[in-house]
Design an enzyme around this catalytic site. Structure first.
Site, PDB file in Angstrom:
ATOM      1  N   LYS A  89       0.850  -1.192   0.000  1.00  0.00           N
ATOM      2  CA  LYS A  89       0.000   0.000   0.000  1.00  0.00           C
ATOM      3  C   LYS A  89       0.885   1.242   0.000  1.00  0.00           C
ATOM      4  O   LYS A  89       1.914   1.281   0.701  1.00  0.00           O
ATOM      5  CB  LYS A  89      -0.909  -0.026   1.236  1.00  0.00           C
ATOM      6  N   SER A 164      -9.810   2.297   2.980  1.00  0.00           N
ATOM      7  CA  SER A 164      -8.922   3.017   2.090  1.00  0.00           C
ATOM      8  C   SER A 164      -8.019   2.111   1.253  1.00  0.00           C
ATOM      9  O   SER A 164      -7.479   2.534   0.247  1.00  0.00           O
ATOM     10  CB  SER A 164      -8.035   3.963   2.901  1.00  0.00           C
ATOM     11  N   SER A 188      -9.933  -0.189   7.142  1.00  0.00           N
ATOM     12  CA  SER A 188      -9.358  -0.075   5.793  1.00  0.00           C
ATOM     13  C   SER A 188      -8.684  -1.338   5.270  1.00  0.00           C
ATOM     14  O   SER A 188      -8.315  -1.397   4.100  1.00  0.00           O
ATOM     15  CB  SER A 188      -8.357   1.077   5.739  1.00  0.00           C
TER      16      SER A 188
END
Lengths: 528, 98
Positions: A89, A164, A188
């Site tokens: 990420k 997210s 997330s």
């Protein structure tokens, strides 16, 4: 590419689980270069439609892979996941690789150091495929708030992949990567896993180092694994976990035995599974609730006892969270002042440092980030502090007490991970409140610091989209959720004739025309 | 709970060093007013005697030995700077013009 692989044994390397990849690499059935290249090829073909990766480091990934292959050929003893590729990420600093956190503010930021978890991935000798898309600074539940265009859900390109960490969930669900890194501040990791038919785990707060992770809300943030199976997630969890002297909030204790739990007994006899009365019912989609009830039946069949527990203050968890998170975020994001790194925008004339800061922050931050910074600044401001931030912290204590009481009646707690399946891109973009309410089931765990994971429970009848079940355990008892997750996964796989993700339809190579509400200008740019 | 006016939002944005444009103020003020109203429900909970929780871990004063360790070079530290100058961070003027 020269190959000695029996192509009939493995028609598509990307379809294997990480465990299968690791075993086959160890047995010399194919090389890490072949495995990594297979993923890079799929990324090249499908990323234009999915926008899961913001950056692909083919050269770096192949170099690590070649290095692993050489070491293995030389008979070197290698870590379990050596040669198995991974996506990271874009919230984790990677030395020499641009790290944006999904923000214009950091469009050209090249970290001079690695986050501790990235160092651990390098030590585990896992090729890093690239950096995945995310809501800007991890603020959002849909990945629509990325400055680099939305990520699309491999199950339906017109829907969100969660947020997210939508880039990581889409990469894993779309077989662009077998494993990925996520960060979970209010769900997330877990909510993107739920809406993409994948597995995601948020470890106990402090269980994984956050050194080098771009901070959102420091009392809530936690790093964890994204995978397609519980055992794969456990292997990655073990790589990531452990004490780090560089992170003063990191727990100085051994990593809970998650791998043993994920590969151990499937018998849950005597286990007490608590259903939280306050999570579910109104606002929860029918197919989501139906799959949840079905999973409860499976848990009973595995020998577990289902008990109802009440956590009365969970009703206020959302409100407390949306005070605590913006407050901490407004403080953490104060560092983006256009002085030492990040975007600098200079207004005309001879602007002062403060005017440069204000213009840079207006240009560098997106709408959701501005909303939360302003909300947090307000909640912390003199005259409002007690009524907002102070009161939210007290409610947080009551939520932690609710958990403590619930864990006296039950060994783990379960709920649907998200109230609905993946919603359509654009549907909630103009209504921040309805976006926030999507996190209703995942947020309490972050407030209390307990671990949680989401595994796929099947597809919803009404729309054929994946549904997730959340398993929560007491702090530092992460192995419990892995044991329950693995047992339920095995039972569901048997009942449904395979893993949920195996039912993923062919992913189209082209995305549909942008929905009216998407930031289409930036989508085009990201595709270019 | 008091509601958030457009002027309040402009004031708080100034405190947060974000130069909002007029149209942003129009949109944000309405949304923030609604959100502030909603988060205000934490005040429905009777919690006068409840201690605040700032953090999930009972950690205090985590320290380490004060030893010299390798760190970034000046060049590495300045590599992302918008305006590096003579091995330092170049910044706009910090005093008023008057």
């Amino acid at each position: 590419m020269t190959t000695t692989t029996d192509s009939t044994a493995y028609p598509d390397l990307t379809r294997l689980t990480a465990v299968q990849m690791a075993d086959a690499l160890a047995a010399g059935e194919f090389t890490s270069v072949e495995l990594t290249q297979a993923h890079l090829d799929r990324i090249e073909r499908l990323n234009p439609a999915l926008n899961a990766f913001l950056l692909v480091d083919a050269e770096g990934a192949l170099a690590t892979a070649a290095n692993v292959d050489e070491a293995r050929a030389a008979g070197e003893e290698l870590p379990r996941l050596a040669g198995v590729p991974i996506a990271v990420k874009d919230i984790a600093c990677t030395r020499g690789l641009t790290t944006t956190a999904g923000s214009r503010m950091l469009e050209h930021f090249v970290p001079p150091y690695d986050a501790t978890i990235v160092t651990k991935l390098r030590e585990a000798r896992m090729p890093i495929l690239g950096k995945t898309n995310m809501d800007e600074f991890a603020m959002g539940s849909s990945t629509e708030h990325s400055a680099y265009g939305p990520t699309r859900n491999p199950w339906d390109l017109e829907r969100i992949p969660g947020g997210s960490g939508g880039g990581s969930s889409a990469a894993v669900a779309g077989f662009l990567a077998p494993l990925a890194i996520g960060s979970d501040t209010g769900g997330s990791i877990r909510q993107p896993a739920a809406v993409t038919g994948t597995v995601g785990a948020k470890p106990t707060y402090g269980g994984v180092s956050r050194y080098g992770i771009i901070a959102l809300a420091s009392s809530l943030d936690q790093i964890g694994p994204c995978a397609r199976t519980v055992a794969d997630a456990a292997l990655l969890h073990e790589v990531l976990g452990g004490h780090d002297p560089m992170d003063s909030t990191s727990i100085d204790a051994p990593v809970p035995p998650v791998v043993a739990a994920a590969t151990g007994t499937r018998d849950l006899t005597g286990l007490r599974v608590g259903v939280v009365r306050e999570i579910g019912g109104e606002g929860f989609q029918e197919g989501v609730q139906a799959r949840f009830e079905e999973s409860l039946d499976h848990l009973r069949a595995l020998g577990a006892e289902i008990v109802e527990v009440s956590c009365p203050h969970f009703t206020y968890a959302m409100a407390a969270y949306y005070l605590i998170l913006p407050s901490e975020a407004s403080s953490n994001l104060a560092r983006y002042d256009a002085m030492r790194y990040g975007l600098r925008v200079e207004p005309d004339g001879s602007p002062s440092a403060e005017q440069v800061m204000a213009s840079s922050r207006d240009a560098g931050f997106g709408d959701e980030v501005k909303r939360r910074i302003i909300l947090g600044t307000y909640a912390l401001s003199s005259g409002y502090y007690d009524a907002y931030y102070g009161q939210a912290q007290k409610v947080r204590t009551l939520i932690a007490r609710d958990f403590a009481a619930a864990f006296e009646q039950a060994d783990v707690l379960v709920s649907p991970t998200a109230p609905t399946t993946a919603f359509r891109i654009g549907d909630k973009l103009d209504d921040p409140m309805s976006m926030y309410l999507n996190d209703i089931a995942t947020i309490p765990a972050n407030l209390a610091g307990v671990p949680g994971m989401s595994i796929p429970s099947g597809l919803a009848e009404e729309d054929g989209l994946p549904v997730g079940i959340q398993i929560l355990a007491p702090a530092m008892e992460d192995q419990r959720m892995y044991a329950v997750g693995a047992a339920l996964e095995a039972r569901l796989t048997e009942a449904q004739g395979g893993f949920v993700i195996e039912r993923l339809p062919e992913v189209p190579e082209r995305a549909p025309a942008a929905a009216p509400h998407t930031r289409s200008d930036e989508t085009e740019e990201a595709r270019a | 709970m008091s509601n958030l006016s457009r002027d309040d939002v402009a004031h708080v944005a100034m405190l947060a060093r974000i130069e909002l444009e007029e149209h942003e103020l129009d949109t944000l003020a309405g949304q923030l007013d609604q959100i502030v109203d909603w988060v205000g429900q934490v005040n429905e909970v009777a919690a006068a005697d409840v201690p605040p929780m700032s953090h999930p871990l009972p950690l205090v004063n985590v320290t380490r030995p004060d030893e010299v360790r390798p760190s970034l070079s000046a060049e590495q530290a300045l590599a992302n700077a918008p305006d590096p100058e003579d091995g330092r961070f170049g910044v706009p003027r910090i005093l008023d013009e008057e």
